[in-house]
Design a protein around this motif. Structure first.
Motif, PDB file in Angstrom:
ATOM      1  N   VAL A   1      -1.749   9.843   1.519  1.00 12.22           N
ATOM      2  CA  VAL A   1      -2.841   8.942   1.899  1.00 12.22           C
ATOM      3  C   VAL A   1      -2.422   7.492   1.672  1.00 12.22           C
ATOM      4  O   VAL A   1      -1.898   7.145   0.604  1.00 12.22           O
ATOM      5  CB  VAL A   1      -4.109   9.241   1.068  1.00 12.22           C
ATOM      6  CG1 VAL A   1      -5.266   8.356   1.517  1.00 12.22           C
ATOM      7  CG2 VAL A   1      -4.475  10.716   1.171  1.00 12.22           C
TER       8      VAL A   1
ATOM      9  N   ARG B   1       0.835  -1.186   0.000  1.00  9.38           N
ATOM     10  CA  ARG B   1       0.000   0.000   0.000  1.00  9.38           C
ATOM     11  C   ARG B   1       0.875   1.243   0.000  1.00  9.38           C
ATOM     12  O   ARG B   1       1.066   1.897   1.033  1.00  9.38           O
ATOM     13  CB  ARG B   1      -0.921   0.030   1.230  1.00  9.38           C
ATOM     14  CG  ARG B   1      -1.700  -1.216   1.541  1.00  9.38           C
ATOM     15  CD  ARG B   1      -2.665  -1.702   0.478  1.00  9.38           C
ATOM     16  NE  ARG B   1      -3.294  -0.712  -0.342  1.00  9.38           N
ATOM     17  CZ  ARG B   1      -4.499  -0.849  -0.895  1.00  9.38           C
ATOM     18  NH1 ARG B   1      -5.219  -1.902  -0.672  1.00  9.38           N
ATOM     19  NH2 ARG B   1      -4.988   0.062  -1.669  1.00  9.38           N
TER      20      ARG B   1
ATOM     21  N   LEU C   1     -11.790  11.591   4.308  1.00  9.92           N
ATOM     22  CA  LEU C   1     -10.738  10.575   4.172  1.00  9.92           C
ATOM     23  C   LEU C   1     -10.590   9.773   5.458  1.00  9.92           C
ATOM     24  O   LEU C   1     -10.393   8.549   5.425  1.00  9.92           O
ATOM     25  CB  LEU C   1      -9.415  11.241   3.797  1.00  9.92           C
ATOM     26  CG  LEU C   1      -9.362  11.897   2.409  1.00  9.92           C
ATOM     27  CD1 LEU C   1      -8.048  12.635   2.209  1.00  9.92           C
ATOM     28  CD2 LEU C   1      -9.546  10.860   1.311  1.00  9.92           C
TER      29      LEU C   1
ATOM     30  N   LEU D   1      -8.969   8.631  -5.213  1.00  9.14           N
ATOM     31  CA  LEU D   1      -9.306   9.355  -3.985  1.00  9.14           C
ATOM     32  C   LEU D   1     -10.288  10.494  -4.276  1.00  9.14           C
ATOM     33  O   LEU D   1     -11.215  10.745  -3.498  1.00  9.14           O
ATOM     34  CB  LEU D   1      -8.041   9.907  -3.345  1.00  9.14           C
ATOM     35  CG  LEU D   1      -7.052   8.872  -2.795  1.00  9.14           C
ATOM     36  CD1 LEU D   1      -5.745   9.536  -2.401  1.00  9.14           C
ATOM     37  CD2 LEU D   1      -7.655   8.135  -1.599  1.00  9.14           C
TER      38      LEU D   1
ATOM     39  N   MET E   1      -8.806   5.961   5.804  1.00  6.31           N
ATOM     40  CA  MET E   1      -7.490   6.243   5.220  1.00  6.31           C
ATOM     41  C   MET E   1      -6.513   6.684   6.309  1.00  6.31           C
ATOM     42  O   MET E   1      -6.887   7.372   7.262  1.00  6.31           O
ATOM     43  CB  MET E   1      -7.596   7.352   4.163  1.00  6.31           C
ATOM     44  CG  MET E   1      -8.700   7.166   3.139  1.00  6.31           C
ATOM     45  SD  MET E   1      -8.315   5.910   1.925  1.00  6.31           S
ATOM     46  CE  MET E   1      -9.823   5.919   0.937  1.00  6.31           C
ATOM     47  N   GLN E   2      -5.243   6.278   6.121  1.00  7.79           N
ATOM     48  CA  GLN E   2      -4.171   6.798   6.973  1.00  7.79           C
ATOM     49  C   GLN E   2      -3.647   8.076   6.329  1.00  7.79           C
ATOM     50  O   GLN E   2      -3.276   8.069   5.154  1.00  7.79           O
ATOM     51  CB  GLN E   2      -3.051   5.774   7.106  1.00  7.79           C
ATOM     52  CG  GLN E   2      -3.471   4.471   7.775  1.00  7.79           C
ATOM     53  CD  GLN E   2      -2.316   3.504   7.871  1.00  7.79           C
ATOM     54  OE1 GLN E   2      -1.156   3.901   8.074  1.00  7.79           O
ATOM     55  NE2 GLN E   2      -2.620   2.218   7.719  1.00  7.79           N
TER      56      GLN E   2
ATOM     57  N   PRO F   1      -4.369   3.943   1.576  1.00  6.65           N
ATOM     58  CA  PRO F   1      -5.715   3.337   1.638  1.00  6.65           C
ATOM     59  C   PRO F   1      -5.735   2.152   2.585  1.00  6.65           C
ATOM     60  O   PRO F   1      -4.706   1.499   2.825  1.00  6.65           O
ATOM     61  CB  PRO F   1      -5.975   2.891   0.193  1.00  6.65           C
ATOM     62  CG  PRO F   1      -4.958   3.603  -0.639  1.00  6.65           C
ATOM     63  CD  PRO F   1      -3.774   3.817   0.244  1.00  6.65           C
TER      64      PRO F   1
ATOM     65  N   ARG G   1      -9.545  -1.804   0.529  1.00  8.27           N
ATOM     66  CA  ARG G   1      -9.866  -1.018  -0.663  1.00  8.27           C
ATOM     67  C   ARG G   1      -8.844  -1.273  -1.767  1.00  8.27           C
ATOM     68  O   ARG G   1      -7.887  -0.526  -1.963  1.00  8.27           O
ATOM     69  CB  ARG G   1      -9.943   0.467  -0.316  1.00  8.27           C
ATOM     70  CG  ARG G   1     -11.106   0.854   0.547  1.00  8.27           C
ATOM     71  CD  ARG G   1     -12.454   0.479  -0.056  1.00  8.27           C
ATOM     72  NE  ARG G   1     -12.693   1.137  -1.319  1.00  8.27           N
ATOM     73  CZ  ARG G   1     -13.329   2.304  -1.445  1.00  8.27           C
ATOM     74  NH1 ARG G   1     -13.775   2.924  -0.365  1.00  8.27           N
ATOM     75  NH2 ARG G   1     -13.525   2.822  -2.629  1.00  8.27           N
TER      76      ARG G   1
END
Length: 788
Positions: free
Chosen positions: A446, A403, A430, A461, A435-436, A448, A452
């Motif tokens: 970002v 990711r 977000l 996004l 989201m981080q 995910p 996702r």
């Protein structure tokens, strides 16, 4: 994806009616295909307790049951179901009840015994399309309670069409997540706790194909009671999601699939030999699947095997040999992550489409497997009992999905959406989506969440922001454009195509790859470009003329009793040159058969050279080119019926009759005529020049001259045009004669000359002078003489 609205509501506490829920789901991209009641309407059906069961004194198949429906009332009910027994909680339709299919329940005398109600089956209540005997309820069902309230039947089943990119929504958890984001409500997942191991038993797991299966989680559970019954609440949730109950262990794995989106499988532990191997199938291996069919596996199929043989097609379907049955005592639970693109199409190769393969192909959360095992274990211990061993997890982090962070720019959001979203709103959306975030001055970094799979770039996004902000909250301004008049070409490709279509041609599209032997008969003097990897030997060279494809099309039609063929094609031909491959745009046509279609008021006439010449001239006149036609030679055309078209000294193309030798070799019925023109000169934009129309009368003079028959008429007319003054506005040949009174090596040409001035009336002397100059030219240059 089909699920109960009550089940969904237990996960997220939203305050929406079913209609509002459907609208909201649709607006966030989850299309609702249908909303249906989970049960048809029925009334006066309550929970009863069977106190006694006695045979009917006068009917062998009937039983007289005493059924308690509350603390004070016990009813005598006749029942023919074989599975009715003392101590059961059952669904009782009392006097006055109305059931589906317009069934009304009343007190009835049967064979001398009064029946005061009806013990119902699931089929009679419309809760199932098949079943055996009466509906048996859980032991904790309250006596006298309305069945609709007990089973929560005032519910709807929502069927949602999930797009291929939203595999995360193929579960109650996934849909609830999106609803929670949409309604700003937190998730309320059911409470599950980790189940401590009470056994040390483990089954060795070896993953030989880590790219296809980077994570495999399993657990041994011993001493399960396979005779246990799936609880009513689970049976109902499965039914409302389109699943039937099979076996309590299988029902639990199906329940986890629906609730969390994690496909699972349970093996009969006693039928596994030594260990679990996750590997690619060996070519020729076979397996008998749960549906009873035996398939032979190929080497591209991932299987779950033991030391002896495959026991399941990974992510698709388990094998019958290790399936859980009513005699199973020990099981091995499987929960794995399979790489979507490596599993895609595996089931379809064997004609299989299962709920598991449908989810694995779209992507399952790769961090969900241990959680699914824990929840399944807790449910199994509650339903079938047993003792659980420790969780077995084998994974390869390098092969798990990575990711990488995505940079989301505020300016890009505004540009794509056409609307400025506040920074705080973007951040909030977000975060609600899981989201981080790392927040910078004008952008966000970002990462995910693991569920996702569809989010991998900035535009994904932005799509999520639009979806949650609300598409209906993004205005649709009226388009604005600065329009200006631009010059348009007078002649386009569509113009030329229309000319031919109006002359009864049909447009054809043929391959640019042709058979070398066929093309060599048409253009023997050009060596075509050979393909390095041809589709077939019949399509191994590039065409050097469009005639190759058109003649094959004409041949194909004639062999199917279509003798009248009129086809044209525009496309490229490919000519190897010393400078490399030259691609030339061409317009070509082929005509065979009769001049007109068969009809009652016209006799059939075969086409001739002048028909194809008229079609070509119609094209050329549309382009307003100054062209001339002269006799020529081409190896594919008849020596006496071949002509070349020129613009000045520039070659435009060829036309003529197909050579008799080729007619015979290609088995094409005569007559057959062809033309091929260079397309680019025809499309050159020529400004239309206004020409004033004279208000004065014109004068016409006709002359007939005798010349050698070898002279081309085009050459003669061209010379007349050059010597005449601008008073000559029109020149045309209206007769050609050869015969009596004319020498055999001569021909007579009748030519009309029309003179007109813009500023005055012409007088005869002016025209006579012009005629004298023209006749003198003809006598001097062509040896012509005026015909008497």
């Amino acid at each position: 994806m089909k699920l109960s609205e009550n089940w969904l509501h237990s996960w997220v506490n939203y305050s929406l009616t079913p209609t509002e829920l459907v609208n909201q789901l649709t607006m966030i991209g989850l299309e609702v295909e249908g909303v249906n009641p989970v049960a048809p309407e029925f009334t006066h059906v309550i929970v009863g307790l069977v106190l006694s069961v006695q045979p009917h004194p006068d009917a062998e198949k009937l039983k007289l049951c005493q059924v308690q429906i509350n603390q004070l009332i016990t009813l005598n009910i006749l029942c023919g179901a074989p599975n009715v027994a003392v101590g059961q909680k059952v669904a009782v339709a009392i006097h006055g009840a109305e059931l589906p299919q317009n069934v009304k329940v009343t007190e009835t005398l049967l064979r001398g015994v009064m029946s005061q109600g009806m013990i119902c089956s699931e089929i009679e209540l419309g809760l199932s399309e098949r079943g055996e005997g009466i509906m048996i309820l859980a032991d904790d069902a309250p006596i006298g309670m309305n069945l609709r309230d007990y089973l929560q039947l005032d519910d709807v089943s929502v069927e949602i069409n999930i797009t291929p990119n939203r595999g995360d929504c193929l579960s109650v958890l996934g849909i609830a997540r999106d609803i929670g984001v949409m309604t700003r409500q937190p998730l309320n997942p059911p409470h599950y706790s980790s189940v401590p191991a009470t056994l040390a038993d483990m089954l060795p797991v070896k993953i030989h194909a880590t790219a296809a299966c980077p994570r495999y989680v399993g657990r041994v559970i011993r001493s399960v009671n396979s005779q246990a019954k799936t609880p009513t609440w689970m049976r109902e949730r499965l039914r409302r999601s389109g699943h039937r109950c099979i076996h309590p262990v299988v029902d639990v794995t199906n329940y986890i699939l629906l609730e969390l989106g994690q496909p699972m499988h349970a093996f009969d532990l006693q039928k596994l030999n030594g260990e679990i191997q996750v590997r690619m199938a060996k070519a020729g291996e076979s397996i008998t699947l749960l549906d009873g069919q035996t398939v032979t596996l190929d080497g591209q199929t991932l299987v779950i095997a033991d030391r002896q043989q495959p026991q399941a097609i990974a992510g698709v379907m388990g094998g019958l040999n290790s399936a859980v049955t009513d005699t199973t005592q020990d099981i091995f639970l499987e929960s794995a992550f399979f790489t979507p693109h490596l599993l895609a199409g595996c089931g379809r190769r064997y004609g299989l489409q299962t709920d598991s393969s449908y989810r694995f192909e779209r992507g399952v959360d790769f961090q969900l497997q241990a959680r699914a095992i824990e929840q399944a274990t807790q449910l199994l211990l509650e339903i079938v009992g047993g003792q659980a061993g420790p969780i077995i997890e084998v994974s390869n982090d390098l092969d798990l999905p990575q990711r990488p962070p995505i940079i989301l720019r505020h300016s890009r959001i505004t540009r794509i959406l056409g609307k400025v979203l506040e920074r705080d709103e973007i951040t909030e959306i977000l975060q609600r989506l899981g989201m981080q975030l790392t927040i910078h001055d004008d952008n966000w970094e970002v990462i995910p969440p693991s569920f996702r799979f569809d989010i991998s770039q900035e535009v994904d996004l932005i799509e999520e922001l639009a979806r949650i902000h609300g598409y209906d909250n993004i205005a649709s301004p009226t388009p604005r454009a600065i329009l200006s008049m631009t010059s348009q070409p007078d002649v386009t490709l569509e113009t030329l195509q229309s000319v031919l279509i109006q002359r009864d041609y049909q447009e054809a599209i043929t391959y640019s790859f042709v058979q070398p032997q066929f093309q060599a008969k048409l253009i023997p003097h050009v060596e075509p470009l050979a393909l390095a990897n041809p589709i077939t030997s019949d399509m191994s060279v590039m065409r050097t003329t469009l005639w190759a494809g058109l003649l094959q099309a004409a041949q194909y039609n004639q062999k199917r009793q279509q003798s009248r063929v009129r086809l044209f094609e525009t496309g490229l031909r490919f000519l190897p040159t010393s400078q490399g491959l030259q691609q030339e745009a061409m317009l070509a046509g082929v005509v065979t058969g009769t001049r007109l279609p068969e009809q009652w008021n016209e006799r059939l006439q075969l086409i001739d050279f002048y028909d194809i010449k008229a079609d070509v001239e119609a094209l050329l006149q549309t382009t307003r080119l100054n062209y001339h036609i002269r006799p020529d030679f081409h190896p594919a055309l008849h020596p006496g019926q071949t002509a070349a078209i020129y613009q000045g000294e520039d070659f435009l193309g060829m036309m003529g009759a197909l050579h008799p030798r080729l007619l015979a070799e290609l088995d094409i019925l005569a007559p057959a005529y062809l033309f091929e023109l260079h397309l680019s000169p025809l499309l050159q934009d020529k400004m239309i020049q206004f020409m004033e129309i004279s208000k004065y009368p014109s004068i016409r003079r006709d002359i007939a001259v005798v010349v050698d028959k070898t002279w081309a008429v085009d050459k003669i007319l061209s010379q007349i045009q050059q010597v005449a003054s601008n008073l000559l506005i029109e020149l045309k040949l209206f007769d050609v004669y050869q015969g009596a009174g004319i020498a055999s090596d001569k021909k007579s040409l009748a030519i009309a000359l029309i003179f007109q001035a813009l500023d005055r009336n012409l007088i005869d002397s002016e025209v006579d002078a012009q005629i004298e100059r023209i006749v003198h030219l003809l006598e001097q240059d062509f040896g012509a003489s005026l015909r008497k």
